[in-house]
Design a protein around this motif. Structure first.
Motif, PDB file in Angstrom:
ATOM      1  N   ASP A   1       0.773  -1.447  -0.177  1.00 53.97           N
ATOM      2  CA  ASP A   1       0.091   0.085  -0.085  1.00 53.97           C
ATOM      3  C   ASP A   1       0.921   1.276   0.026  1.00 53.97           C
ATOM      4  O   ASP A   1       0.432   2.209  -0.655  1.00 53.97           O
ATOM      5  N   GLN A   2       1.886   1.244   0.755  1.00 51.50           N
ATOM      6  CA  GLN A   2       2.766   2.172   0.682  1.00 51.50           C
ATOM      7  C   GLN A   2       3.395   2.531  -0.581  1.00 51.50           C
ATOM      8  O   GLN A   2       3.583   3.796  -1.104  1.00 51.50           O
ATOM      9  N   ALA A   3       3.734   1.620  -1.353  1.00 56.10           N
ATOM     10  CA  ALA A   3       4.399   1.668  -2.463  1.00 56.10           C
ATOM     11  C   ALA A   3       3.556   2.157  -3.614  1.00 56.10           C
ATOM     12  O   ALA A   3       3.860   3.252  -4.533  1.00 56.10           O
ATOM     13  N   LEU A   4       2.433   1.715  -3.549  1.00 57.86           N
ATOM     14  CA  LEU A   4       1.351   2.259  -4.683  1.00 57.86           C
ATOM     15  C   LEU A   4       1.063   3.662  -4.227  1.00 57.86           C
ATOM     16  O   LEU A   4       0.750   4.404  -5.389  1.00 57.86           O
ATOM     17  N   THR A   5       0.825   3.799  -3.114  1.00 59.59           N
ATOM     18  CA  THR A   5       0.565   5.394  -2.742  1.00 59.59           C
ATOM     19  C   THR A   5       1.576   6.360  -3.363  1.00 59.59           C
ATOM     20  O   THR A   5       1.538   7.368  -3.894  1.00 59.59           O
ATOM     21  N   GLN A   6       2.945   5.804  -3.103  1.00 64.19           N
ATOM     22  CA  GLN A   6       4.075   6.661  -3.698  1.00 64.19           C
ATOM     23  C   GLN A   6       4.098   6.939  -5.195  1.00 64.19           C
ATOM     24  O   GLN A   6       4.492   7.784  -5.722  1.00 64.19           O
ATOM     25  N   ILE A   7       3.693   5.711  -5.768  1.00 67.95           N
ATOM     26  CA  ILE A   7       3.783   5.656  -7.335  1.00 67.95           C
ATOM     27  C   ILE A   7       2.691   6.822  -7.636  1.00 67.95           C
ATOM     28  O   ILE A   7       2.846   7.481  -8.639  1.00 67.95           O
ATOM     29  N   LYS A   8       1.413   6.607  -7.110  1.00 64.10           N
ATOM     30  CA  LYS A   8       0.232   7.653  -7.419  1.00 64.10           C
ATOM     31  C   LYS A   8       0.719   8.987  -7.332  1.00 64.10           C
ATOM     32  O   LYS A   8       0.548  10.102  -8.238  1.00 64.10           O
ATOM     33  N   ARG A   9       1.275   9.183  -6.318  1.00 62.01           N
ATOM     34  CA  ARG A   9       1.575  10.650  -5.797  1.00 62.01           C
ATOM     35  C   ARG A   9       2.816  11.358  -6.914  1.00 62.01           C
ATOM     36  O   ARG A   9       2.629  12.238  -7.437  1.00 62.01           O
ATOM     37  N   LYS A  10       3.654  10.360  -7.424  1.00 64.80           N
ATOM     38  CA  LYS A  10       4.916  10.740  -8.074  1.00 64.80           C
ATOM     39  C   LYS A  10       4.211  10.825  -9.741  1.00 64.80           C
ATOM     40  O   LYS A  10       4.587  11.660 -10.711  1.00 64.80           O
ATOM     41  N   PHE A  11       3.154   9.931 -10.029  1.00 64.02           N
ATOM     42  CA  PHE A  11       2.734   9.926 -11.299  1.00 64.02           C
ATOM     43  C   PHE A  11       1.856  11.171 -11.578  1.00 64.02           C
ATOM     44  O   PHE A  11       1.787  11.559 -12.811  1.00 64.02           O
ATOM     45  N   GLY A  12       1.203  11.740 -10.624  1.00 68.06           N
ATOM     46  CA  GLY A  12       0.394  13.006 -10.763  1.00 68.06           C
ATOM     47  C   GLY A  12      -0.916  12.779 -11.363  1.00 68.06           C
ATOM     48  O   GLY A  12      -1.548  11.785 -10.777  1.00 68.06           O
ATOM     49  N   ASP A  13      -1.574  13.745 -11.804  1.00 70.36           N
ATOM     50  CA  ASP A  13      -2.973  13.706 -11.878  1.00 70.36           C
ATOM     51  C   ASP A  13      -3.420  12.965 -13.416  1.00 70.36           C
ATOM     52  O   ASP A  13      -4.574  12.811 -13.555  1.00 70.36           O
ATOM     53  N   ASN A  14      -2.591  12.459 -14.064  1.00 68.00           N
ATOM     54  CA  ASN A  14      -2.964  11.576 -15.212  1.00 68.00           C
ATOM     55  C   ASN A  14      -3.488  10.164 -14.810  1.00 68.00           C
ATOM     56  O   ASN A  14      -3.213   9.633 -13.624  1.00 68.00           O
ATOM     57  N   PRO A  15      -4.403   9.786 -15.538  1.00 66.26           N
ATOM     58  CA  PRO A  15      -4.856   8.654 -15.387  1.00 66.26           C
ATOM     59  C   PRO A  15      -3.945   7.446 -15.094  1.00 66.26           C
ATOM     60  O   PRO A  15      -2.917   7.412 -16.002  1.00 66.26           O
ATOM     61  N   LEU A  16      -4.308   6.533 -14.220  1.00 67.05           N
ATOM     62  CA  LEU A  16      -3.268   5.548 -13.947  1.00 67.05           C
ATOM     63  C   LEU A  16      -4.184   4.075 -13.405  1.00 67.05           C
ATOM     64  O   LEU A  16      -4.922   4.409 -12.493  1.00 67.05           O
ATOM     65  N   HIS A  17      -3.611   3.187 -14.016  1.00 59.61           N
ATOM     66  CA  HIS A  17      -4.689   1.922 -13.794  1.00 59.61           C
ATOM     67  C   HIS A  17      -3.622   0.775 -13.172  1.00 59.61           C
ATOM     68  O   HIS A  17      -2.504   0.516 -13.466  1.00 59.61           O
ATOM     69  N   PHE A  18      -4.326   0.580 -11.978  1.00 54.30           N
ATOM     70  CA  PHE A  18      -3.491  -0.616 -11.107  1.00 54.30           C
ATOM     71  C   PHE A  18      -4.366  -1.927 -11.519  1.00 54.30           C
ATOM     72  O   PHE A  18      -5.765  -1.677 -10.797  1.00 54.30           O
ATOM     73  N   ILE A  19      -3.935  -2.799 -11.997  1.00 54.99           N
ATOM     74  CA  ILE A  19      -4.540  -4.224 -12.027  1.00 54.99           C
ATOM     75  C   ILE A  19      -4.021  -5.049 -11.094  1.00 54.99           C
ATOM     76  O   ILE A  19      -3.020  -5.615 -11.454  1.00 54.99           O
ATOM     77  N   GLU A  20      -4.675  -5.460 -10.081  1.00 52.41           N
ATOM     78  CA  GLU A  20      -4.279  -6.117  -8.995  1.00 52.41           C
ATOM     79  C   GLU A  20      -4.925  -7.481  -9.066  1.00 52.41           C
ATOM     80  O   GLU A  20      -6.004  -7.549  -8.684  1.00 52.41           O
ATOM     81  N   VAL A  21      -4.159  -8.541  -9.137  1.00 52.82           N
ATOM     82  CA  VAL A  21      -4.823  -9.933  -9.477  1.00 52.82           C
ATOM     83  C   VAL A  21      -4.877 -10.584  -7.845  1.00 52.82           C
ATOM     84  O   VAL A  21      -3.655 -10.675  -7.331  1.00 52.82           O
ATOM     85  N   SER A  22      -5.869 -11.144  -7.384  1.00 54.25           N
ATOM     86  CA  SER A  22      -5.969 -11.658  -6.047  1.00 54.25           C
ATOM     87  C   SER A  22      -5.489 -13.311  -6.150  1.00 54.25           C
ATOM     88  O   SER A  22      -5.687 -13.541  -7.207  1.00 54.25           O
ATOM     89  N   SER A  23      -5.153 -13.589  -5.138  1.00 54.04           N
ATOM     90  CA  SER A  23      -4.659 -15.140  -5.041  1.00 54.04           C
ATOM     91  C   SER A  23      -6.128 -16.107  -5.112  1.00 54.04           C
ATOM     92  O   SER A  23      -5.872 -17.063  -5.526  1.00 54.04           O
ATOM     93  N   ALA A  24      -7.353 -15.382  -4.771  1.00 52.72           N
ATOM     94  CA  ALA A  24      -8.563 -16.103  -5.242  1.00 52.72           C
ATOM     95  C   ALA A  24      -8.622 -16.150  -6.678  1.00 52.72           C
ATOM     96  O   ALA A  24      -9.363 -17.182  -7.046  1.00 52.72           O
ATOM     97  N   ASP A  25      -8.247 -15.371  -7.322  1.00 53.49           N
ATOM     98  CA  ASP A  25      -8.554 -15.451  -8.908  1.00 53.49           C
ATOM     99  C   ASP A  25      -7.498 -16.292  -9.688  1.00 53.49           C
ATOM    100  O   ASP A  25      -7.789 -17.082 -10.197  1.00 53.49           O
ATOM    101  N   VAL A  26      -6.377 -16.017  -9.128  1.00 55.70           N
ATOM    102  CA  VAL A  26      -5.217 -16.609  -9.648  1.00 55.70           C
ATOM    103  C   VAL A  26      -4.223 -16.920  -8.673  1.00 55.70           C
ATOM    104  O   VAL A  26      -3.443 -15.911  -7.960  1.00 55.70           O
ATOM    105  N   SER A  27      -3.833 -18.062  -8.197  1.00 56.48           N
ATOM    106  CA  SER A  27      -2.810 -18.596  -7.077  1.00 56.48           C
ATOM    107  C   SER A  27      -1.470 -18.022  -7.743  1.00 56.48           C
ATOM    108  O   SER A  27      -1.271 -17.984  -8.628  1.00 56.48           O
ATOM    109  N   LEU A  28      -0.845 -17.766  -6.416  1.00 60.49           N
ATOM    110  CA  LEU A  28       0.726 -17.649  -6.879  1.00 60.49           C
ATOM    111  C   LEU A  28       1.204 -18.697  -7.715  1.00 60.49           C
ATOM    112  O   LEU A  28       2.231 -18.433  -8.566  1.00 60.49           O
ATOM    113  N   GLN A  29       1.115 -20.028  -7.294  1.00 59.53           N
ATOM    114  CA  GLN A  29       1.592 -21.083  -8.112  1.00 59.53           C
ATOM    115  C   GLN A  29       1.346 -21.275  -9.550  1.00 59.53           C
ATOM    116  O   GLN A  29       2.078 -21.458 -10.397  1.00 59.53           O
TER     117      GLN A  29
END
Length: 446
Positions: free
Chosen positions: A273-301
């Motif tokens: 969460d800290q990393a994503l917040t920092q990315i958003k802040r430095k990226f600025g006001d332009n649209p930014l898409h985080f596509i986060e895949v959960s373990s429930a949808d795709v396991s790490l394995q």
């Protein structure tokens, strides 16, 4: 002025084999000692590159390393003729010998870290070859990689080339496999993400315990300094130690980005969460898409087995994005289902295209491993060695070159054959002429 992202794919070398050299890379170790097909591997990689060119992408090619590495074997005390060196090394130091035969330079995501001119203080494109100190067989690559990059990007007015970092694990650097750049447009200043596995000078910080963390924060910061990057345009993120211990040896096995899209597994990052917040802040006001895949949808394995995140995300000429995925993703029910859903989301990704790169996958590298990304503007693209860019003519020449020089099959015993060394050198000498690289290999410099 137009801006492009050019993918420079690595040609698979004539000694492509499965020696299981990469501890921490599950696919590499699980396929150890299988018989390989150098010709098929080279053609699969080249076909993938040509398919992207046919989609309207600007596509380049990087030459492989010279293998077997006779010069390293001689440095390690083996003497006599080349044939004698090969035979004695194979007999008396088998693992060293196999490492010196590796064709791992095919994974050019590890070749270097690249920062485009829009990000750098001097307005040039900067290249730093990775030192790859964590694996002996890969640590043999940086000097030749540097010469190949200089032969490809030769004009010092536009391109800056740095020596690889010191050959010590305190500055272990794995190149673009642990580096992602986000931007609104390729020609605009972006945010460069450096993902590291451990702190080399502070053992109190979190680190994996089973498999090695190949990238240090110290190395990442050194590359950023060399490239003249502003602190406000850089984010340093620690990879989750737990996923490294489960076989995620590089960040590009668990996350991939392109322009304003970051596609990643929920377990990818430490203090996410800290990393994503920092990315958003430095990226600025332009649209930014985080596509986060959960373990429930795709396991790490499943993500590791199929290399869901070792896919390429490319921006097509029409502005839409496409995911370039290995066929293993299509063959896995959970992963295929997720990729089907991605194109329906409110993001720029609208297509998924599958490719057969099984020869590479069995050795631990998917489509993203096979390419080095270089963002260029019109003027810079004109200064690139044009013979390294993939056209219909050059594709036909390279295919014919592979047919002429590569073996259909290669076993471990074949690696000690002196004729293979002769075949490889003959092939590479001809390749440097096809690509107009000049003399880049040790045998050409003697």
């Amino acid at each position: 002025m137009k801006h492009f992202e050019v993918n420079f794919d690595g040609l698979v070398g004539p000694t492509h084999n499965y020696a299981g050299l990469s501890f921490g890379n599950v696919a590499s170790q699980s396929n150890a000692n299988a018989t390989s097909s150098p010709k098929q591997a080279a053609k699969q990689g080249l076909a993938k590159a040509k398919a992207l060119a046919d989609m309207g992408m600007t596509q380049g090619i990087l030459a492989p390393q010279e293998r077997p590495d006779i010069y390293t074997l001689r440095r390690l005390g083996f003497t006599g003729s080349d044939a004698t060196v090969l035979q004695n090394a194979a007999k008396h130091a088998k693992q060293v010998f196999l490492a010196c035969c590796s064709a791992s330079s095919m994974w050019t995501a590890n070749a270097a870290t690249v920062s485009p001119s829009a990000d750098t203080a001097d307005g040039r494109v900067h290249f730093t070859p990775a030192n790859l100190t964590n694996k002996f067989h890969r640590s043999l690559e940086p000097n030749v990689t540097g010469r190949i990059l200089k032969g490809t990007f030769a004009n010092n007015k536009y391109f800056a080339h740095h020596t690889h970092l010191p050959d010590n694990e305190h500055f272990g650097d794995e190149g673009a496999a642990n580096h992602t750049r986000l931007c609104s447009q390729y020609g605009h200043a972006g945010v460069e993400l450096f993902v590291y596995g451990r702190h080399a000078f502070d053992s109190s910080q979190p680190a994996p315990t089973r498999y090695p963390a190949r990238q240090t924060i110290e190395a990442s910061k050194a590359v950023a300094r060399l490239h003249g990057l502003d602190d406000d345009s850089v984010v340093y993120i620690q990879q989750n130690p737990e996923v490294i211990d489960q076989g995620v040896f590089h960040n590009d096995v668990i996350a991939v980005g392109n322009q304003n899209v970051l596609f990643f597994h929920e377990l990818a990052f430490y203090q996410k969460d800290q990393a994503l917040t920092q990315i958003k802040r430095k990226f600025g006001d332009n649209p930014l898409h985080f596509i986060e895949v959960s373990s429930a949808d795709v396991s790490l394995q499943d993500a590791i087995k199929t290399y869901l995140f070792n896919t390429q995300i490319i921006t097509l000429p029409n502005g839409e994005m496409a995911i370039i995925a290995p066929s293993e993703c299509q063959e896995n029910t959970a992963v295929s289902r997720y990729l089907d859903s991605v194109v329906t989301m409110n993001t720029p990704i609208k297509q998924v295209k599958y490719f057969d790169v099984k020869q590479s996958m069995r050795n631990g590298g998917g489509p993203a491993c096979l390419r080095l990304r270089v963002a260029l503007n019109d003027d810079e693209l004109q200064q690139v060695n044009q013979h390294t860019l993939l056209t219909d003519t050059q594709f036909d020449r390279l295919n014919s070159w592979i047919d002429k020089h590569y073996r259909d099959q290669l076993s471990e015993d074949d690696l000690r054959d002196p004729q293979l060394l002769t075949e490889s050198r003959t092939a590479l000498d001809e390749l440097t002429q096809l690509l107009k690289l000049g003399s880049v290999y040790p045998f050409q410099l003697d």
